[in-house]
Design a protein around this motif. Structure first.
Motif, PDB file in Angstrom:
ATOM      1  N   TRP A   2       0.833  -1.208   0.000  1.00 19.45           N
ATOM      2  CA  TRP A   2       0.000   0.000   0.000  1.00 19.45           C
ATOM      3  C   TRP A   2       0.865   1.254   0.000  1.00 19.45           C
ATOM      4  O   TRP A   2       0.627   2.192  -0.758  1.00 19.45           O
ATOM      5  CB  TRP A   2      -0.915   0.001   1.226  1.00 19.45           C
ATOM      6  N   ALA A   3       1.878   1.260   0.850  1.00 19.83           N
ATOM      7  CA  ALA A   3       2.749   2.430   0.945  1.00 19.83           C
ATOM      8  C   ALA A   3       3.460   2.701  -0.378  1.00 19.83           C
ATOM      9  O   ALA A   3       3.548   3.847  -0.830  1.00 19.83           O
ATOM     10  CB  ALA A   3       3.762   2.225   2.070  1.00 19.83           C
ATOM     11  N   GLY A   4       3.927   1.634  -1.002  1.00 20.04           N
ATOM     12  CA  GLY A   4       4.640   1.790  -2.258  1.00 20.04           C
ATOM     13  C   GLY A   4       3.773   2.343  -3.371  1.00 20.04           C
ATOM     14  O   GLY A   4       4.252   3.071  -4.253  1.00 20.04           O
ATOM     15  N   SER A   5       2.490   2.017  -3.344  1.00 23.39           N
ATOM     16  CA  SER A   5       1.582   2.464  -4.411  1.00 23.39           C
ATOM     17  C   SER A   5       0.986   3.842  -4.137  1.00 23.39           C
ATOM     18  O   SER A   5       0.389   4.452  -5.030  1.00 23.39           O
ATOM     19  CB  SER A   5       0.447   1.459  -4.594  1.00 23.39           C
ATOM     20  N   THR A   6       1.150   4.355  -2.910  1.00 26.38           N
ATOM     21  CA  THR A   6       0.529   5.632  -2.556  1.00 26.38           C
ATOM     22  C   THR A   6       1.527   6.725  -2.193  1.00 26.38           C
ATOM     23  O   THR A   6       1.132   7.879  -1.997  1.00 26.38           O
ATOM     24  CB  THR A   6      -0.423   5.448  -1.354  1.00 26.38           C
ATOM     25  N   GLY A   7       2.786   6.368  -2.080  1.00 26.79           N
ATOM     26  CA  GLY A   7       3.787   7.365  -1.720  1.00 26.79           C
ATOM     27  C   GLY A   7       3.870   7.651  -0.238  1.00 26.79           C
ATOM     28  O   GLY A   7       4.510   8.619   0.181  1.00 26.79           O
ATOM     29  N   ASN A   8       3.217   6.817   0.571  1.00 24.18           N
ATOM     30  CA  ASN A   8       3.275   6.967   2.016  1.00 24.18           C
ATOM     31  C   ASN A   8       4.261   5.977   2.627  1.00 24.18           C
ATOM     32  O   ASN A   8       4.799   5.113   1.933  1.00 24.18           O
ATOM     33  CB  ASN A   8       1.891   6.735   2.619  1.00 24.18           C
ATOM     34  N   THR A   9       4.458   6.087   3.911  1.00 22.91           N
ATOM     35  CA  THR A   9       5.255   5.129   4.671  1.00 22.91           C
ATOM     36  C   THR A   9       4.343   4.474   5.701  1.00 22.91           C
ATOM     37  O   THR A   9       3.505   5.156   6.310  1.00 22.91           O
ATOM     38  CB  THR A   9       6.430   5.825   5.399  1.00 22.91           C
ATOM     39  N   ALA A  10       4.481   3.175   5.879  1.00 22.12           N
ATOM     40  CA  ALA A  10       3.643   2.453   6.837  1.00 22.12           C
ATOM     41  C   ALA A  10       4.517   1.460   7.597  1.00 22.12           C
ATOM     42  O   ALA A  10       5.026   0.509   7.011  1.00 22.12           O
ATOM     43  CB  ALA A  10       2.509   1.731   6.131  1.00 22.12           C
ATOM     44  N   THR A  11       4.673   1.688   8.887  1.00 21.01           N
ATOM     45  CA  THR A  11       5.500   0.827   9.728  1.00 21.01           C
ATOM     46  C   THR A  11       4.596  -0.017  10.616  1.00 21.01           C
ATOM     47  O   THR A  11       3.840   0.517  11.445  1.00 21.01           O
ATOM     48  CB  THR A  11       6.441   1.673  10.616  1.00 21.01           C
ATOM     49  N   VAL A  12       4.666  -1.331  10.437  1.00 19.09           N
ATOM     50  CA  VAL A  12       3.839  -2.258  11.210  1.00 19.09           C
ATOM     51  C   VAL A  12       4.659  -2.853  12.350  1.00 19.09           C
ATOM     52  O   VAL A  12       5.713  -3.451  12.122  1.00 19.09           O
ATOM     53  CB  VAL A  12       3.291  -3.388  10.313  1.00 19.09           C
ATOM     54  N   THR A  13       4.169  -2.696  13.574  1.00 19.84           N
ATOM     55  CA  THR A  13       4.857  -3.211  14.750  1.00 19.84           C
ATOM     56  C   THR A  13       3.969  -4.226  15.458  1.00 19.84           C
ATOM     57  O   THR A  13       2.845  -3.894  15.861  1.00 19.84           O
ATOM     58  CB  THR A  13       5.188  -2.080  15.735  1.00 19.84           C
ATOM     59  N   PRO A  14       4.426  -5.461  15.621  1.00 16.66           N
ATOM     60  CA  PRO A  14       3.662  -6.428  16.427  1.00 16.66           C
ATOM     61  C   PRO A  14       3.872  -6.142  17.909  1.00 16.66           C
ATOM     62  O   PRO A  14       4.997  -6.044  18.381  1.00 16.66           O
ATOM     63  CB  PRO A  14       4.263  -7.779  16.030  1.00 16.66           C
ATOM     64  N   ALA A  15       2.794  -5.973  18.644  1.00 19.56           N
ATOM     65  CA  ALA A  15       2.890  -5.632  20.058  1.00 19.56           C
ATOM     66  C   ALA A  15       3.255  -6.841  20.895  1.00 19.56           C
ATOM     67  O   ALA A  15       2.849  -7.967  20.603  1.00 19.56           O
ATOM     68  CB  ALA A  15       1.564  -5.049  20.544  1.00 19.56           C
ATOM     69  N   GLN A  16       3.996  -6.598  21.956  1.00 20.48           N
ATOM     70  CA  GLN A  16       4.233  -7.643  22.944  1.00 20.48           C
ATOM     71  C   GLN A  16       2.991  -7.826  23.814  1.00 20.48           C
ATOM     72  O   GLN A  16       2.628  -8.928  24.181  1.00 20.48           O
ATOM     73  CB  GLN A  16       5.436  -7.267  23.818  1.00 20.48           C
ATOM     74  N   ASP A  17       2.343  -6.715  24.142  1.00 21.73           N
ATOM     75  CA  ASP A  17       1.089  -6.713  24.892  1.00 21.73           C
ATOM     76  C   ASP A  17       0.267  -5.566  24.317  1.00 21.73           C
ATOM     77  O   ASP A  17       0.459  -4.404  24.671  1.00 21.73           O
ATOM     78  CB  ASP A  17       1.346  -6.521  26.388  1.00 21.73           C
ATOM     79  N   LEU A  18      -0.638  -5.888  23.410  1.00 23.44           N
ATOM     80  CA  LEU A  18      -1.362  -4.864  22.667  1.00 23.44           C
ATOM     81  C   LEU A  18      -2.141  -3.936  23.594  1.00 23.44           C
ATOM     82  O   LEU A  18      -2.094  -2.711  23.451  1.00 23.44           O
ATOM     83  CB  LEU A  18      -2.301  -5.507  21.648  1.00 23.44           C
ATOM     84  N   THR A  19      -2.877  -4.500  24.546  1.00 23.84           N
ATOM     85  CA  THR A  19      -3.694  -3.676  25.431  1.00 23.84           C
ATOM     86  C   THR A  19      -2.843  -2.690  26.217  1.00 23.84           C
ATOM     87  O   THR A  19      -3.161  -1.508  26.312  1.00 23.84           O
ATOM     88  CB  THR A  19      -4.497  -4.566  26.395  1.00 23.84           C
ATOM     89  N   GLN A  20      -1.737  -3.173  26.759  1.00 24.01           N
ATOM     90  CA  GLN A  20      -0.877  -2.306  27.554  1.00 24.01           C
ATOM     91  C   GLN A  20      -0.229  -1.232  26.697  1.00 24.01           C
ATOM     92  O   GLN A  20      -0.263  -0.038  27.045  1.00 24.01           O
ATOM     93  CB  GLN A  20       0.202  -3.137  28.252  1.00 24.01           C
ATOM     94  N   GLN A  21       0.340  -1.619  25.561  1.00 26.52           N
ATOM     95  CA  GLN A  21       1.033  -0.653  24.720  1.00 26.52           C
ATOM     96  C   GLN A  21       0.078   0.365  24.120  1.00 26.52           C
ATOM     97  O   GLN A  21       0.380   1.559  24.054  1.00 26.52           O
ATOM     98  CB  GLN A  21       1.813  -1.381  23.622  1.00 26.52           C
ATOM     99  N   LEU A  22      -1.075  -0.095  23.698  1.00 24.82           N
ATOM    100  CA  LEU A  22      -2.056   0.817  23.134  1.00 24.82           C
ATOM    101  C   LEU A  22      -2.584   1.758  24.213  1.00 24.82           C
ATOM    102  O   LEU A  22      -2.733   2.965  23.983  1.00 24.82           O
ATOM    103  CB  LEU A  22      -3.199   0.035  22.498  1.00 24.82           C
ATOM    104  N   GLY A  23      -2.873   1.214  25.374  1.00 28.29           N
ATOM    105  CA  GLY A  23      -3.355   2.047  26.464  1.00 28.29           C
ATOM    106  C   GLY A  23      -2.360   3.126  26.843  1.00 28.29           C
ATOM    107  O   GLY A  23      -2.732   4.280  27.081  1.00 28.29           O
ATOM    108  N   GLN A  24      -1.088   2.767  26.871  1.00 24.42           N
ATOM    109  CA  GLN A  24      -0.053   3.745  27.205  1.00 24.42           C
ATOM    110  C   GLN A  24       0.029   4.838  26.145  1.00 24.42           C
ATOM    111  O   GLN A  24       0.149   6.021  26.471  1.00 24.42           O
ATOM    112  CB  GLN A  24       1.296   3.042  27.349  1.00 24.42           C
ATOM    113  N   GLY A  25      -0.046   4.427  24.882  1.00 15.51           N
ATOM    114  CA  GLY A  25       0.029   5.408  23.800  1.00 15.51           C
ATOM    115  C   GLY A  25      -1.154   6.362  23.796  1.00 15.51           C
ATOM    116  O   GLY A  25      -0.997   7.575  23.624  1.00 15.51           O
TER     117      GLY A  25
END
Length: 415
Positions: free
Chosen positions: A66-89
């Motif tokens: 998607w990024a390559g076709s749109t000129g954007n950058t997209a960084t995908v990070t797998p969370a160690q603990d999604l709820t905790q990391q998302l809540g903190q963010g």
């Protein structure tokens, strides 16, 4: 591991509590509309709760395409603990732009204004299954696009079935037949059903009997009803008669393990059991059939996630385009092939069942599936319910249901 049972224990993390606490104190989530938006190329930060290497690679590859076709950058990070990391963010004001939102957490995030309600900006939202759209609707708004889903069905160990002298005529399609078949299995010295001791399994019986824990809009608890009472009384009867047993009674961590080890002839699990059995018990032969019907017909539970977009993201327009790409029928089929999820779009249903015929029962279940409790601030209420269900064999179903309603009303009425 049981993906929809064990992982929920980590859901009520301190970060999520902090998020809700900050919101209650006026953290400013509802002021996110003032966030300056960038119209240029985006640098999207995407946080996912990955099931493993296959899912991580598939999402990263799709994002890079998607990024390559749109000129954007997209960084995908797998969370160690999604709820905790998302809540903190979210609580810290620096959330990822796009992230997985589990249905069990959705109302918490939506209720404090942490999510951008972008659902009506995605093409052909009517193509998403209705039950999934309902799951991610809050105060009448479709907040986010369903990513994929799972449902429950009945698994039968065909070797043990034959050993018990049973035939296709014994496959239970109603509660009465489940009891009768269970008695035949017990008479042969085997356990009929390994049943998870949580609302995510026992709740299916409530749905089959025309009940559920909350009203459709998530505003009112509805546990203490004759329909739910009859459902819990039926399940209690299975347990006290020895026709069903909880995993811990079978020295197993979850029902799929008990089933894989031959401790029970049947179990009730989701389509994730396929991968678990392939990995841990590859020699087990089994078939999948719909759950038996109750007094009000068919009923199962659905488990799903959506693509959430942060209300504070400065790349909302680009994030919506990213989600549009991730939820296209073509991309959903690519994800299904890569890591075994069921697409949330109805338009690829036939394509999916043609590619994965063994999963037809699961995908058919979405037509009569109930999503999870869709109200905020329910963590402690649900933990109390789980404790009651774990003691159902000797407990009072009426008390369990009445306690839920009492606790839920208090939680929903609080600030």
């Amino acid at each position: 591991m049981a993906p929809r049972t064990l992982t929920r224990a980590a859901v009520a993390g301190l970060a999520a509590v902090a998020l809700l606490g900050l919101a209650a104190c006026g953290s400013g989530f509802d002021e996110s509309g003032d966030t300056a938006q960038s119209s240029g190329p985006a640098n999207l930060q995407i946080l996912i709760g990955s099931s493993g290497e296959a899912e991580t690679k598939a999402v990263q590859d799709a994002a890079a395409k998607w990024a390559g076709s749109t000129g954007n950058t997209a960084t995908v990070t797998p969370a160690q603990d999604l709820t905790q990391q998302l809540g903190q963010g979210l609580a810290g004001g620096t959330p990822p732009d796009v992230f997985y939102v589990d249905a069990t957490r959705f109302a918490d995030y939506a209720s404090v204004g942490a999510l951008e309600p972008y659902g009506d900006k995605i093409s052909n939202t009517g193509d998403f299954y209705e039950s999934l759209r309902t799951t991610f609707t809050y105060d009448g708004k479709l907040y986010c696009a369903p990513k994929d889903f799972s449902t429950l069905a009945l698994q039968i160990n065909t070797d043990l079935w034959a050993k018990a002298g049973l035939t296709d005529a014994d496959v239970p399609t109603t509660w009465d037949q489940l009891t009768a078949t269970g008695q035949k299995i017990k008479a042969k010295g085997m356990v009929a059903l390994a049943l998870g001791d949580t609302r995510d399994r026992i709740g299916a019986f409530m749905v089959q009997n025309g009940g559920w824990l909350m009203s459709k809009d998530g505003k009112q608890p509805t546990a203490d009803t004759p329909e739910n009472l009859a459902a819990l009384q039926y399940v209690k009867g299975l347990l006290t008669d020895g026709l069903a047993k909880y995993p811990k009674q079978l020295d197993a961590g979850w029902s799929g393990e008990a089933f894989g080890r031959g401790k029970a002839v049947m179990t009730i699990e989701g389509n994730w059991i396929k991968g678990a059995l392939q990995n841990d018990f590859p020699n087990v032969k089994y078939k999948v059939v719909p759950l038996p019907t109750g007094a009000k017909g068919q009923g199962t539970l659905s488990f799903t996630q959506c693509w959430g977009i942060a209300a504070k993201s400065k790349y909302k327009d680009q994030a919506i385009k990213f989600v549009e790409a991730m939820t296209s029928g073509e991309q959903q089929m690519a994800f299904a092939t890569a890591f075994g999820v069921m697409p949330s779009r109805q338009s690829v249903r036939e394509q999916y069942t043609a590619a994965f015929p063994a999963d037809k029962t699961f995908i058919d279940g979405v037509a009569y599936a109930q999503g999870p409790v869709n109200a905020p601030k329910m963590d402690s209420v649900l933990r109390d319910l789980e404790a009651g269900l774990q003691g159902l064999t000797t407990g009072d179903p009426k008390t369990i249901l009445a306690n839920f309603d009492k606790n839920a009303k208090a939680a929903l009425g609080g600030s």
